[in-house]
Write an enzyme that holds these catalytic residues in place. Structure first.
Site, mmCIF file in Angstrom:
data_model
loop_
_atom_site.group_PDB
_atom_site.id
_atom_site.type_symbol
_atom_site.label_atom_id
_atom_site.label_comp_id
_atom_site.label_asym_id
_atom_site.label_seq_id
_atom_site.Cartn_x
_atom_site.Cartn_y
_atom_site.Cartn_z
ATOM 1 N N SER A 1 64.146 -15.435 52.576
ATOM 2 C CA SER A 1 63.408 -14.324 52.059
ATOM 3 C C SER A 1 62.711 -13.556 53.141
ATOM 4 O O SER A 1 62.695 -14.161 54.264
ATOM 5 C CB SER A 1 62.416 -14.966 51.214
ATOM 6 N N TYR B 1 55.087 -20.648 50.205
ATOM 7 C CA TYR B 1 56.517 -19.958 49.910
ATOM 8 C C TYR B 1 56.910 -19.419 51.406
ATOM 9 O O TYR B 1 58.016 -19.717 51.835
ATOM 10 C CB TYR B 1 56.424 -18.917 48.999
#
Length: 249
Positions: free
Chosen positions: A142, A155
């Site tokens: 990401s 995350y």
């Protein structure tokens, strides 16, 4: 691109990016293994692939469970004889205040996103190394590996770990002719794309929000045998947003 002789495992393939990736490989002629912990969603992906004449099977898989991963790899080889490509897509997020994020929250995100990626790569590589031409692994990271909004610690850490894991695996597995790359998507809309605002698109240098199919095409590129000079890379797929300087005026 054609993948008619390839067997592809896609984790987290029940919806969103994973389902789009599985569909793209199905369209390209590959044999698709849909690895998903949500049984209904996973079977639905298989149904969609087979509706279009593709070859696919579902294996219930929770990547937090090492035994599930071992079963996934065993079942794939039993059914299709080999593993050529692994797309490590399964992931979860917890966006909570740093003061409220629990140890269990942290462990769930890291065990799913980072440890799950490693274990899937480790087990799949044990089979890929038996192939004459090795194999290819793509880890879905990401842009949050490189930049953050508030309350994204677990995350961000997991995706940053995936980025580092990718180049480590690329070096370790090179002797077995296994290439490993990552894709770091930015805003990929997996819901109602038509419901997005004009400002959502306009803020991107590419002038649109991303779609799951954008990630799928990048996966096809990175795993195409003709692109065997690409390994250890993190392909940022964000419409240019990480190259844009943003100031509040």
């Amino acid at each position: 691109m054609t993948f008619t002789d390839k067997t592809v495992i896609v984790t987290g393939a029940g919806s969103g990016i994973g389902a789009a990736v599985a569909a793209a490989y199905g369209d390209a002629g590959a044999k698709i293994v849909v690895a998903e912990k949500d049984v209904k969603a996973g079977k639905a992906t298989v149904t969609e692939i087979e509706k279009k004449g593709g070859n696919s099977m579902f294996v219930e898989t929770d990547v937090r469970r090492p035994e599930d991963i071992e079963h996934l790899v065993m079942k794939t080889v039993e059914t299709y004889g080999k593993i050529d490509i692994l797309i490590n897509n399964a992931g979860v997020s917890r966006f909570k205040s740093i003061y409220e994020l629990t140890v269990d929250d942290w462990d769930d995100v890291l065990n799913t996103n980072l440890r799950g990626n490693f274990l899937c790569a480790q087990q799949a590589a044990k089979k890929m190394r038996d192939n004459p031409d090795g194999g290819a692994i793509v880890n879905i990271a990401s842009t949050r590996a490189f930049m953050s909004e508030a309350d994204s610690e677990a995350y961000a850490a997991s995706k940053g770990g995936i980025s580092a894991l990718t180049h480590a695996l690329a070096i370790s597995l090179s002797k077995d002719r296994i290439r490993v790359n990552a894709i770091s998507p930015g805003w990929i809309e997996t819901g109602d794309y038509g419901g997005l605002r004009s400002i959502d698109h306009a803020q991107h240098p590419a002038k649109r929000v991303g779609k799951p199919e954008d990630v799928a095409r990048a996966c096809l590129f990175l795993t195409d045998p003709r692109n065997d000079f690409v390994t250890g890379e993190n392909f940022i797929l964000d419409g240019g947003m990480t190259r844009k300087m943003i100031y509040e005026h």
